[in-house]
Design an enzyme around this catalytic site. Structure first.
Site, mmCIF file in Angstrom:
data_model
loop_
_atom_site.group_PDB
_atom_site.id
_atom_site.type_symbol
_atom_site.label_atom_id
_atom_site.label_comp_id
_atom_site.label_asym_id
_atom_site.label_seq_id
_atom_site.Cartn_x
_atom_site.Cartn_y
_atom_site.Cartn_z
ATOM 1 N N PHE A 1 44.516 54.175 47.267
ATOM 2 C CA PHE A 1 44.611 54.114 45.801
ATOM 3 C C PHE A 1 43.453 54.822 45.100
ATOM 4 C CE2 PHE A 1 42.074 51.412 42.944
ATOM 5 C CZ PHE A 1 41.154 50.868 43.818
ATOM 6 N N LYS A 2 42.377 55.116 45.825
ATOM 7 C CA LYS A 2 41.247 55.825 45.220
ATOM 8 C C LYS A 2 41.689 57.170 44.620
ATOM 9 C CE LYS A 2 37.954 52.913 46.787
ATOM 10 N NZ LYS A 2 38.781 51.815 47.330
ATOM 11 N N ASP A 3 42.777 57.748 45.152
ATOM 12 C CA ASP A 3 43.283 59.012 44.608
ATOM 13 C C ASP A 3 43.679 58.886 43.139
ATOM 14 O OD1 ASP A 3 43.090 60.504 46.979
ATOM 15 O OD2 ASP A 3 45.048 59.819 47.675
#
Ligand code: PLP
Length: 497
Positions: free
Chosen positions: A114-116
């Site tokens: 989810f860091k993207d």
């Protein structure tokens, strides 16, 4: 431009949006936060309902970013989330599991975590901010990573003009897939180096580089300055608000909920950035009731929400959900700021106690508000594995260990409370990033090595390997550097010739 960002430790300290994004952290150690949280118009959900994800990004972010034209934001959103960067056309799709359980999948980006969602757009916000601030030097982002952040930052900053990025990871502290993802990184402005030791060694080393005045002077002469892309930068929190609004619109669109109906959200939590974004979405007017904060065995937040005492003086556990192995949740400071009625003096006091004693106790008014907004729960690795197996056996849904922690906590909460509110569970990583733990949970003990383990999980489940991970097989190792902590400075000077 109005100075409409302030420090959580000093409301009189003001900055513009581009200054807040370029600086990352306030000089007084506080977190830079909007002076006013914008309210969405009553028609917002209706308006956003028919929009693409990229349009929703512009709609939400616009009200926070004075000094950025809507046309600029439109271009950044297109580059960050369009052009095939995300393998799902909805970018952040919502998957229905049953009548009142929905999973928000945040791992269809280039690095499968989810860091993207934030690190794809942050480089655009940052470089635009530097330009607006009339900064002439080139920025070099330094990252110490325990896995997900490093790769997402590399991919986000890859070949972005006027930037360089250097990532340090602990030699023995990341999974084989995570290491491969980093050492095969492409791009002309990137560097990757492993550090002998654990994550703490890498992180302490990076902090030392930031504090090294001699290094700063040498780099300035070469036309560079150092900056960070960690999750306390407002430019990382803001893009995360969007997917909560987006998920609500999608549920409405599919008829899963009706107009104005409240939902709960359940978030696997580490540094408190993701769940904080949900809270901000609620403040803006998205109908969210309970925020369910899910932790692994490092359950400092569970205890805090239940008792009002934050105490990091406890055993640190290495778990199978490593991105949540954290004892100091930095973004909690912004939450304290809001729940105290924006009392900067009180926040300063709590943070001073945290620095000195490793603990603090919030006052009764904050305790009451915490309990009203949040539900908290935690689970150990055995329970996490049990949930991975259960979801697979009963729903044919393959989930990663972080997501499994959230499902476990939700299940316990529902059993105890009987609350059957429609709930969005946030899924933060592809199960293929954590093949070994997932296979173990499914009872597969003989495991293949290297990238073959991707095929093993795929063969065992019939679920396809995500394209960005499948491509790892063909990628050449570009980086093989290993340094002692003392050698990290040399890496920086080498990259920034
Ligand atoms: C970073 C991360 C988390 C924790 O998110 P926070 O915003 O730090 O609370 C959870 N799951 C995965 C897979 C992550 O990479």
């Amino acid at each position: 431009m109005t100075m409409n960002y302030l420090s959580t430790r000093n409301k009189d300290l003001r900055m513009t949006a581009p200054q807040a994004i370029a600086q990352g952290l306030s000089p007084d150690g506080g977190l830079l936060t909007p002076a006013v949280l914008p309210r969405l118009p009553a028609s917002a959900v209706e308006t956003m309902r028919e929009m693409s994800y990229q349009q929703r990004v512009v709609y939400i972010m616009n009200s926070f970013l004075e000094g950025f034209a809507a046309s600029e934001l439109t271009a950044y959103a297109a580059e960050a989330y369009g052009g095939g960067k995300f393998t799902h056309e909805d970018v952040a799709p919502v998957r229905k599991l049953d009548e009142n359980t929905h999973c928000l999948e945040l791992w269809h980006g280039p690095t499968c975590a989810f860091k993207d969602m934030a690190l794809q757009i942050l480089p655009h916000l940052l470089t635009a901010s530097l330009e607006k601030n009339d900064e002439k030097k080139t920025v070099c982002i330094l990252v110490a990573t325990s896995g997900d952040t490093g790769k997402a930052a590399l991919e986000g900053f890859r070949n972005v003009d006027k930037t360089k990025i250097l990532v340090f990871y602990p030699k023995d502290g990341v999974s084989e897939i995570q290491e491969l993802q980093m050492v095969t990184q492409e791009g002309g402005n990137v560097g990757v180096c492993s550090v002998v030791g654990n994550f703490d060694d890498a992180q302490t080393g990076v902090k030392k580089l930031f504090a090294d005045e001699e290094l700063a002077a040498e780099l300035a002469e070469r036309g560079y300055f150092l900056s960070s892309a960690n999750s306390i930068n407002w430019g990382r929190v803001l893009p995360q608000i969007v997917y909560y609004a987006s998920a609500y619109c999608d549920l409405l669109k599919t008829g899963a909920i009706s107009k104005g109906q409240q939902i709960n959200v359940c978030v696997p939590t580490g540094n408190f950035g993701n769940i904080l974004a949900a809270y901000y979405a609620k403040c803006m007017g998205i109908p969210i009731n309970r925020l369910i904060c899910a932790s692994n065995a490092n359950n400092v937040l569970t205890d805090f929400i239940h008792t009002g005492t934050y105490d990091r003086n406890r055993t640190f556990y290495n778990t199978i959900s490593p991105s949540m192995d954290i004892l100091i949740s930095s973004n909690l400071e912004r939450m304290l700021f809001e729940l105290s009625g924006r009392d900067d003096r009180l926040v300063r006091e709590y943070m001073a106690q945290l620095a000195e004693y490793g603990s603090y106790r919030v006052d009764s008014s904050i305790r009451t508000k915490l309990k009203k907004e949040f539900i908290a729960g935690c689970c150990d690795d055995t329970q996490t594995q049990g949930m991975i197996a259960k979801m697979w056996n009963e729903q044919s849904y393959l989930i990663d260990p972080h997501t499994a922690v959230a499902f476990h906590v939700l299940e316990e909460y529902r059993q105890e409370s009987g609350d059957d509110t429609a709930t969005v569970v946030v899924s933060t990583a592809s199960p293929f990033k954590f093949c070994s733990s997932v296979l173990t949970a499914l009872g597969v003990e003989q495991q293949w090595t290297g990238t073959d383990i991707l095929d093993q999980l795929s063969t065992h489940t019939g679920v396809a390997v995500p394209a960005p991970l499948a491509r790892l097989k063909k990628r050449r190792r570009r980086f093989s550097g290993v340094v002692e902590k003392s050698g990290m400075k040399g890496c920086v000077l080498d990259l920034l010739k």
